[in-house]
Design a protein around this motif. Structure first.
Motif, PDB file in Angstrom:
ATOM      1  N   GLY A 102       0.416  -1.224   0.287  1.00 39.37           N
ATOM      2  CA  GLY A 102      -0.246  -0.175   0.156  1.00 39.37           C
ATOM      3  C   GLY A 102       1.541   0.602   0.058  1.00 39.37           C
ATOM      4  N   GLN A 153       2.262   1.915  -3.359  1.00 39.64           N
ATOM      5  CA  GLN A 153       0.854   2.460  -4.517  1.00 39.64           C
ATOM      6  C   GLN A 153       1.167   3.915  -4.166  1.00 39.64           C
ATOM      7  OE1 GLN A 153      -2.530   0.236  -3.417  1.00 39.64           O
ATOM      8  NE2 GLN A 153      -1.269  -1.342  -5.280  1.00 39.64           N
ATOM      9  N   TRP A 154       1.097   4.241  -2.278  1.00 36.05           N
ATOM     10  CA  TRP A 154       0.653   5.785  -1.816  1.00 36.05           C
ATOM     11  C   TRP A 154       2.080   6.469  -2.602  1.00 36.05           C
ATOM     12  CZ3 TRP A 154       3.265   9.165   1.802  1.00 36.05           C
ATOM     13  CH2 TRP A 154       3.106   9.752   1.939  1.00 36.05           C
TER      14      TRP A 154
END
Length: 314
Positions: free
Chosen positions: A308, A311-312
Motif C-alpha cells: 500500500g 502505491q501511495w
C-alpha cells in the motif's frame, strides 16, 4: 514475501532476527526461531563459554537451520566466549554493549558472519571498515543495554553512511514496525521483547506475566551513572536501583546492587529482587504464541502495508 538481501546472505526465509537476550535466548528459543524461518540467536550475556557451548549444542540438536550467538562485550567472559563462537563456527555472531574490533578477524577467519549492534553512525562506519557483514541499528526503545537515539532517527542515518545491510531494532513487535523499518531503509528487523512470550521461551511465568501486563509507560532506563544504561520493566527492584543511583551510594556498591539480578528474574521470577529487561514494545505484546507464529504473523501484517505504501508513494 518480503525479498531481502539479508535472507539471501544468511540462508533464512524471513528477514527477522531474534534478539540475543541474556539468560533468556537459550538454544531452545534460538532453534524455534530458526525453524520458524528467522534467525535465532543465543544470548551469551555474562555466561561463561561452557554455558554458551551447551546452548549451541542444544540448538544444533533442535534445528539444521542457521542460528547465531550474541556476545555481550562487557562480559568478564567475552574473550573466552569469542573464542568459543569461532571454534564452534556458528553461522552468525552478533555483538552488543561495546566495540568488537579486536575479535573481528578471529570470527571472519572461522567463517562466521559478523553483524554488530551499533548505536551511532561512527560505529557503523568503523564496522564497515573492519569487514562486518551487516549491522544492527538499535534504538533506545529496546530492552537491555541502550544508546541515546531512537530507532526512527538512528536507522535512516545508519543507512546513509554505510553500504552494509542494515537491520533495524528497538520497539518492533508487529508488522507495522517491520514495514516502518523497511521504509526507513532497513533490509530486516531484530525483535527481542515480542519473543519473551513465545511458547519456547523458558523464562519464569512471572516474567511473562509482567510483559503481558505492561503498559505504554511500563519501562524505565537505569544505569546512566555507571555509563551502561539498560531498559527494563518498572518493578520494586527498578525503583530501588533508581533511588540508589541518585543517592550518595559509592559506584562499587551500586554496581554490586545490580549483579545477577537479570538471572534472578529469568530463573526465579522474583519481582522484588529481579531485573526484568524488556523494551518499550512490551505494551504491544498481548498474547503467547509459538515462535514460528510470531514470525509469520509479523511478516503477513507487514506485506500489505508495504504494498500500500508503494502505491501511495507513486
Amino acid at each position: 514475501m518480503i525479498d531481502s538481501v539479508i535472507c539471501r546472505q544468511l540462508g533464512i526465509q524471513y528477514p527477522l532476527f531474534q534478539g540475543g537476550m541474556a539468560w533468556v535466548a537459550d538454544g531452545a528459543l534460538a532453534a524455534a526461531v530458526s525453524n520458524g524461518g528467522g534467525l535465532g540467536i543465543i544470548g551469551a550475556g555474562n555466561a561463561p563459554a561452557d554455558y554458551v557451548r551447551e546452548q549451541i549444542a542444544a540448538a544444533r540438536r533442535l534445528t539444521d537451520k542457521p542460528f547465531g550467538v550474541n556476545i555481550m562485550l562487557l562480559s568478564p567472559f567475552a574473550d573466552e566466549v569469542a573464542q568459543a563462537a569461532a571454534q564452534e563456527r556458528v553461522a552468525v555472531v552478533t555483538t552488543g554493549a561495546g566495540n568488537p574490533s579486536k575479535y573481528m578477524q578471529l570470527w571472519k577467519q572461522a567463517g562466521c558472519r559478523v553483524i554488530p549492534v551499533v548505536a551511532s553512525t561512527a560505529m557503523a562506519k568503523l564496522m564497515q571498515r573492519l569487514g562486518a557483514d551487516a549491522v544492527i541499528a538499535e534504538g533506545c526503545e529496546s530492552g537491555g543495554h541502550v544508546g541515546e537515539l531512537t530507532t526512527m532517527c538512528l536507522v535512516p542515518q545508519i543507512c546513509d553512511v554505510t553500504d552494509l545491510p542494515v537491520i533495524a531494532a528497538g520497539g518492533i513487535a508487529a508488522g507495522r514496525g517491520v514495514a516502518a523499518a523497511v521504509m526507513l531503509g532497513a533490509c530486516g528487523v531484530q525483535v527481542g521483547t515480542r519473543f519473551l512470550t513465545a511458547y519456547e521461551c523458558n523464562i519464569h511465568r512471572n516474567y511473562k506475566d509482567k510483559v503481558l501486563k505492561a503498559g505504554d509507560r511500563g519501562t524505565v532506563v537505569t544505569g546512566h551513572r555507571l555509563g551502561h544504561p539498560v531498559r527494563g520493566l518498572k518493578t520494586p527492584f527498578a525503583r530501588r536501583y533508581t533511588a540508589a543511583e541518585y543517592s550518595q551510594m559509592p559506584d562499587e556498591e551500586l554496581e554490586a546492587l545490580g549483579a545477577g539480578v537479570l538471572r534472578i528474574a529469568v530463573q526465579e521470577g522474583d519481582i522484588d529482587k529481579g531485573c526484568f529487561l524488556a523494551g518499550q514494545s512490551a505494551a504491544m505484546v498481548n498474547k503467547e504464541q509459538p515462535a514460528a507464529d510470531i514470525i509469520r504473523e509479523m511478516m503477513e501484517q507487514a506485506e500489505p502495508i508495504l504494498k500500500g505504501a508503494a502505491q501511495w508513494v507513486k
